[in-house]
Design an enzyme around this catalytic site. Sequence first.
Site, PDB file in Angstrom:
ATOM      1  N   HIS A 173       0.821  -1.214   0.000  1.00 42.54           N
ATOM      2  CA  HIS A 173       0.000   0.000   0.000  1.00 42.54           C
ATOM      3  C   HIS A 173       0.859   1.269   0.000  1.00 42.54           C
ATOM      4  O   HIS A 173       0.352   2.375   0.115  1.00 42.54           O
ATOM      5  CB  HIS A 173      -0.908  -0.011   1.235  1.00 42.54           C
ATOM      6  CG  HIS A 173      -2.100   0.878   1.131  1.00 42.54           C
ATOM      7  ND1 HIS A 173      -2.222   2.052   1.846  1.00 42.54           N
ATOM      8  CD2 HIS A 173      -3.234   0.766   0.403  1.00 42.54           C
ATOM      9  CE1 HIS A 173      -3.381   2.625   1.571  1.00 42.54           C
ATOM     10  NE2 HIS A 173      -4.016   1.871   0.696  1.00 42.54           N
TER      11      HIS A 173
ATOM     12  N   LYS B 290       3.054   4.429  -1.239  1.00 45.90           N
ATOM     13  CA  LYS B 290       2.994   5.379  -2.355  1.00 45.90           C
ATOM     14  C   LYS B 290       4.243   6.255  -2.244  1.00 45.90           C
ATOM     15  O   LYS B 290       4.301   7.189  -1.453  1.00 45.90           O
ATOM     16  CB  LYS B 290       1.751   6.261  -2.303  1.00 45.90           C
ATOM     17  CG  LYS B 290       0.416   5.488  -2.226  1.00 45.90           C
ATOM     18  CD  LYS B 290      -0.057   5.355  -0.811  1.00 45.90           C
ATOM     19  CE  LYS B 290      -1.488   4.919  -0.688  1.00 45.90           C
ATOM     20  NZ  LYS B 290      -1.899   3.754  -1.392  1.00 45.90           N
TER      21      LYS B 290
ATOM     22  N   ASP C 129      16.997   9.488  -8.118  1.00 47.17           N
ATOM     23  CA  ASP C 129      18.458   9.649  -8.011  1.00 47.17           C
ATOM     24  C   ASP C 129      18.975   9.522  -6.581  1.00 47.17           C
ATOM     25  O   ASP C 129      20.040  10.069  -6.244  1.00 47.17           O
ATOM     26  CB  ASP C 129      18.898  11.006  -8.586  1.00 47.17           C
ATOM     27  CG  ASP C 129      18.616  11.123 -10.078  1.00 47.17           C
ATOM     28  OD1 ASP C 129      18.589  10.080 -10.750  1.00 47.17           O
ATOM     29  OD2 ASP C 129      18.412  12.263 -10.553  1.00 47.17           O
TER      30      ASP C 129
ATOM     31  N   HIS D 286      -8.554  11.324   1.388  1.00 46.80           N
ATOM     32  CA  HIS D 286      -7.728  10.116   1.463  1.00 46.80           C
ATOM     33  C   HIS D 286      -6.497  10.321   2.346  1.00 46.80           C
ATOM     34  O   HIS D 286      -5.589   9.489   2.356  1.00 46.80           O
ATOM     35  CB  HIS D 286      -7.303   9.748   0.025  1.00 46.80           C
ATOM     36  CG  HIS D 286      -6.815   8.364  -0.153  1.00 46.80           C
ATOM     37  ND1 HIS D 286      -5.591   8.073  -0.733  1.00 46.80           N
ATOM     38  CD2 HIS D 286      -7.370   7.156   0.158  1.00 46.80           C
ATOM     39  CE1 HIS D 286      -5.420   6.770  -0.796  1.00 46.80           C
ATOM     40  NE2 HIS D 286      -6.481   6.186  -0.252  1.00 46.80           N
TER      41      HIS D 286
ATOM     42  N   LYS E 223      -3.649  10.648   5.344  1.00 48.48           N
ATOM     43  CA  LYS E 223      -3.179   9.700   6.356  1.00 48.48           C
ATOM     44  C   LYS E 223      -2.030  10.348   7.130  1.00 48.48           C
ATOM     45  O   LYS E 223      -0.864  10.008   6.918  1.00 48.48           O
ATOM     46  CB  LYS E 223      -2.719   8.398   5.691  1.00 48.48           C
ATOM     47  CG  LYS E 223      -3.791   7.786   4.782  1.00 48.48           C
ATOM     48  CD  LYS E 223      -3.237   6.755   3.866  1.00 48.48           C
ATOM     49  CE  LYS E 223      -4.161   6.448   2.701  1.00 48.48           C
ATOM     50  NZ  LYS E 223      -5.562   6.285   3.012  1.00 48.48           N
TER      51      LYS E 223
ATOM     52  N   ASP F 183       2.020  18.659  19.059  1.00 50.83           N
ATOM     53  CA  ASP F 183       2.903  19.753  19.460  1.00 50.83           C
ATOM     54  C   ASP F 183       4.359  19.333  19.404  1.00 50.83           C
ATOM     55  O   ASP F 183       5.258  20.162  19.523  1.00 50.83           O
ATOM     56  CB  ASP F 183       2.559  20.200  20.881  1.00 50.83           C
ATOM     57  CG  ASP F 183       2.567  19.025  21.856  1.00 50.83           C
ATOM     58  OD1 ASP F 183       3.596  18.785  22.505  1.00 50.83           O
ATOM     59  OD2 ASP F 183       1.532  18.325  21.941  1.00 50.83           O
TER      60      ASP F 183
END
Length: 481
Positions: free
Chosen positions: A198, A200, A205, A414, A416, A421
């Site tokens: 899952h 992403k 480089d 979507h 996440k 603080d």
Amino acid sequence: MCDKNNQKLNEMNTPLLTQYEEELKIPKKKLSLLIVVQILILICSLFSICYLLVIPFLYNKPSTEDTVCTSECRVVLVESIPTNLTYAEGAPSHVSTFNTWMNLIQSAKTKIDVASFYWTLRAHHDLNITESPSTVDGETIYKELMKAGTTRNIDIRIAYNMPSSKFPDWDVLDLVKAKAVEARSLNFSRLMNGGILHTKMLLVDDTHFYVGSANIDFRSLTEVKELGAAVYNCSCLAQDMSKIFEVYWQLGEKDADVPPIWPEDLNTNYNFTNPMPVPFNNTNARVVLSSSPPSFCPKGRVSDIDAILHVIDRAKTFIKVAVMDYLPIIPEYRRGEAEQLFWPVIDDRLRKAAIERGVEVQILGSIWNHTSPKMLPYLRSFKVINEIGENKVNVKLFRVPDDQRHIPYSRVNHNKYMVTDNAAYIGTSNWDGSYFTLTGGVGLIVNNTHSTSNDSNSLQDQLRDVFNRDWESIYAEDLSI
């Protein structure tokens, strides 16, 4: 007479000389042997010095820990704001996911590594979607990757979840067919007996990268609300991220298994015991990269769930969480072994922070066509904590206007992430137990300690402002008990 005397003298001396010469032969042999031994010792010493000092430079790859972070390290918040979702004038805004990906791809000099769930950059017939303004950005990213891999000779590697009838991944197959990329799919049913990849993440480089909620999907660019971070000119951190990608790459090999001990070159020195010092945006930050599931973590790598708990436990005044799914269970545990397992790991820590330490906790969930009916009762039970003492706990649901019904699996918040603080956390996982025990994901944790400029542009401050913008917007609905 003299000759006879000399002959006698010689005969008398011969035994003495022969005996003397024989006595001298023993030290000569010893001397020769000693010289040979000394020469051999000298040769061995020179060989050892050569091996220790020269060979590593010839054959060993540079260590991530040897790369020093420079003042050029920069982190930028990245967002996708769906069409027809608008905020009040002056509200915080950030560079788009589309522009960020284009910038990363076009800036590549030698290689691009992509870790992803699935690929739907182009509108395919299996989605029953025709080309529209919403698909243009995805098509553009696809063409730019094709160009990078074929015309510009950039080495592109893709690690992605094993294709299925729901996610056939035509984009990857066509890129491979054109010899633009090399791709490996991960079979989580085999590796973990459940779960998916899952993550992403785009890595360029070993110097720049993106990590966040956006899938490699045209909808993530135009029709889904996404949030991530782009890190530039920061090889120290990017090389540590590359170790996470290499884990996926190895597991994508044919018949690969999760090893009991990972190769040493995938270990990291950076975790909460020893966070990486990074001068992000003229601020002194301490940074950690986390990964899930725990079995995907080589020595030194902190697991994603431990990272989240660490951030929660160190919050003193507030915790703000924005996540699509919040469920203290593991749904469909190991595919058939149990319908679900109770998994209150995060939920307990949030409640403890509110009740024991008086931390203000805000959870911004998502409401859309595919919201789990189980999520709302769990969130209501969390909100009830307000009735105990003087706790400051609140829950809202973010609803993206559903005006693109013809595009499936779109129009949702979507995000996440979590901000406190004390730290900022940007991840790729929804908050139910399966994402931290079975599923592949990544987290970026940044703790800013001091700003060296008058302007407060720390990642924590920016993330807090984004949360407050969404929380106070017309799209955030109070959750009734």
